[in-house]
Design an enzyme around this catalytic site. Structure first.
Site, PDB file in Angstrom:
ATOM      1  N   ASN A   1      35.703  14.711  46.583  1.00  0.00           N
ATOM      2  CA  ASN A   1      36.954  14.222  45.998  1.00  0.00           C
ATOM      3  C   ASN A   1      37.751  13.348  46.964  1.00  0.00           C
ATOM      4  O   ASN A   1      38.939  13.104  46.761  1.00  0.00           O
ATOM      5  CB  ASN A   1      37.839  15.404  45.565  1.00  0.00           C
ATOM      6  CG  ASN A   1      37.174  16.308  44.555  1.00  0.00           C
ATOM      7  OD1 ASN A   1      36.936  17.479  44.837  1.00  0.00           O
ATOM      8  ND2 ASN A   1      36.847  15.784  43.398  1.00  0.00           N
TER       9      ASN A   1
ATOM     10  N   HIS B   1      30.847  14.541  41.168  1.00  0.00           N
ATOM     11  CA  HIS B   1      31.330  13.149  41.280  1.00  0.00           C
ATOM     12  C   HIS B   1      30.520  12.312  42.276  1.00  0.00           C
ATOM     13  O   HIS B   1      30.982  11.269  42.726  1.00  0.00           O
ATOM     14  CB  HIS B   1      32.797  13.132  41.708  1.00  0.00           C
ATOM     15  CG  HIS B   1      33.727  13.705  40.690  1.00  0.00           C
ATOM     16  ND1 HIS B   1      33.756  13.273  39.387  1.00  0.00           N
ATOM     17  CD2 HIS B   1      34.668  14.690  40.778  1.00  0.00           C
ATOM     18  CE1 HIS B   1      34.673  13.965  38.715  1.00  0.00           C
ATOM     19  NE2 HIS B   1      35.233  14.832  39.541  1.00  0.00           N
TER      20      HIS B   1
ATOM     21  N   HIS C   1      28.357  24.261  43.903  1.00  0.00           N
ATOM     22  CA  HIS C   1      29.466  23.510  43.314  1.00  0.00           C
ATOM     23  C   HIS C   1      29.437  23.727  41.799  1.00  0.00           C
ATOM     24  O   HIS C   1      28.609  23.141  41.098  1.00  0.00           O
ATOM     25  CB  HIS C   1      29.298  22.028  43.671  1.00  0.00           C
ATOM     26  CG  HIS C   1      30.506  21.210  43.411  1.00  0.00           C
ATOM     27  ND1 HIS C   1      31.570  21.145  44.287  1.00  0.00           N
ATOM     28  CD2 HIS C   1      30.853  20.424  42.366  1.00  0.00           C
ATOM     29  CE1 HIS C   1      32.496  20.343  43.803  1.00  0.00           C
ATOM     30  NE2 HIS C   1      32.088  19.900  42.626  1.00  0.00           N
TER      31      HIS C   1
ATOM     32  N   HIS D   1      34.431  23.455  43.829  1.00  0.00           N
ATOM     33  CA  HIS D   1      34.705  22.682  42.602  1.00  0.00           C
ATOM     34  C   HIS D   1      35.981  23.059  41.861  1.00  0.00           C
ATOM     35  O   HIS D   1      36.654  22.181  41.348  1.00  0.00           O
ATOM     36  CB  HIS D   1      33.524  22.712  41.617  1.00  0.00           C
ATOM     37  CG  HIS D   1      33.791  21.985  40.322  1.00  0.00           C
ATOM     38  ND1 HIS D   1      33.868  20.604  40.254  1.00  0.00           N
ATOM     39  CD2 HIS D   1      34.022  22.434  39.064  1.00  0.00           C
ATOM     40  CE1 HIS D   1      34.116  20.257  38.992  1.00  0.00           C
ATOM     41  NE2 HIS D   1      34.218  21.341  38.261  1.00  0.00           N
TER      42      HIS D   1
HETATM   43 FE   FE2 Z   1      33.613  18.896  41.502  1.00  0.00          FE
END
Ligand code: FE2
Length: 259
Positions: A40, A68, A151, A176
């Site tokens: 992130n 991501h 995750h 996560h």
């Molecule tokens: Fe995530």
């Protein structure tokens, strides 16, 4: 050996917290190795080569990712070559990058770092349970120190993975959800576990996003451009201590206020 796992670093506040506080924190916690979930870092979604390099230059030894992983295209060639940044292992076999890396700690021991993506809601091509046994076998040919970043969205999947790997790895750390759970433990077989390590970033937020924006989207069902929040920045994570056989002897959640 003492391993510090730092939870999901979010945006500029997360990056700054690591750069400014990790060098002293690493010393205070006497960490031999630091692993960071960095998926992130780029404005809340994804990671860039520059951000990865900055984290590695700040005292992070290995970076794990998550759902991501491909948000920033420039990370693709970087992942092909990186030996210290791992993406989820249960992506397509044709995807670039690695799901298992071996990194050396300050005490000279090699640690295997594995990244897995939960099946529930995140929809990876393969179940993490389908790939994990072969990864552990491969890791164990080189080292007894193995850390798994699971995750995932669902606590059930993370608890189940921790139980399945009990006695086979040093630690199974969940990431996560960005909300640290209160279940840091060493399981009977000697595997440390924490369902979610939390978030390194602004906690005056909705899991890192400006609260007003996240709430507006949920109340109206309309698209809203999310921005990373800024208040109450913390480093969260977990410290796992283990013996020469790779078995954990303690597992303690970490929460450090940065501003
Ligand atoms: Fe995530």
């Amino acid at each position: 050996m003492r391993i510090l796992f730092i939870a999901d670093a979010v945006g500029v506040p997360g990056r700054r917290a690591v750069e400014e506080r990790l060098p002293s924190l690493r010393e205070e916690l006497q960490a031999d190795l630091v692993i960071l979930n960095g998926e992130n870092l780029a404005d809340g979604v994804g990671i860039t080569p520059k951000l990865a390099d900055r984290m590695l230059a700040s005292g992070v030894d290995a970076i794990t990712l998550g759902n991501h992983v491909w948000r920033r295209g420039e990370i693709v060639p970087y992942l092909k070559d990186s030996e210290r940044v791992v993406r989820p292992a249960n992506l397509s076999r044709r995807a670039p990058g690695r799901g298992l890396a071996f990194v050396a700690g300050a005490d000279g021991n090699e640690v295997a770092v594995i990244n897995l993506l939960g099946a529930l809601f995140l929809g990876p091509p393969h179940s993490p349970f389908e790939v994990v046994d072969d990864l552990i076998d491969e890791a164990r040919t080189r080292t007894a120190f193995i850390v798994v970043d699971m995750h995932a969205e669902a606590t059930s999947e993370k608890v189940a993975m921790a139980r399945w790997l009990d006695g086979k790895v040093t630690a199974v750390i969940g990431t996560h959800t960005h909300v640290q759970t209160n279940d840091a433990r060493v399981q009977p077989g000697g595997t440390a576990a924490l369902t979610d390590a939390g978030m390194t970033g602004p906690h005056d937020s909705v899991i890192g996003v400006e609260a007003e924006l996240a709430i507006r989207q949920m109340r109206t069902g309309m698209p809203v451009r999310f921005e990373t929040a800024s208040g109450d920045v913390r480093i969260e994570g977990v410290v796992v201590e283990c013996g020469a056989d790779g078995r954990a002897t303690s597992c303690e959640a970490v929460r450090v206020s940065v501003q």
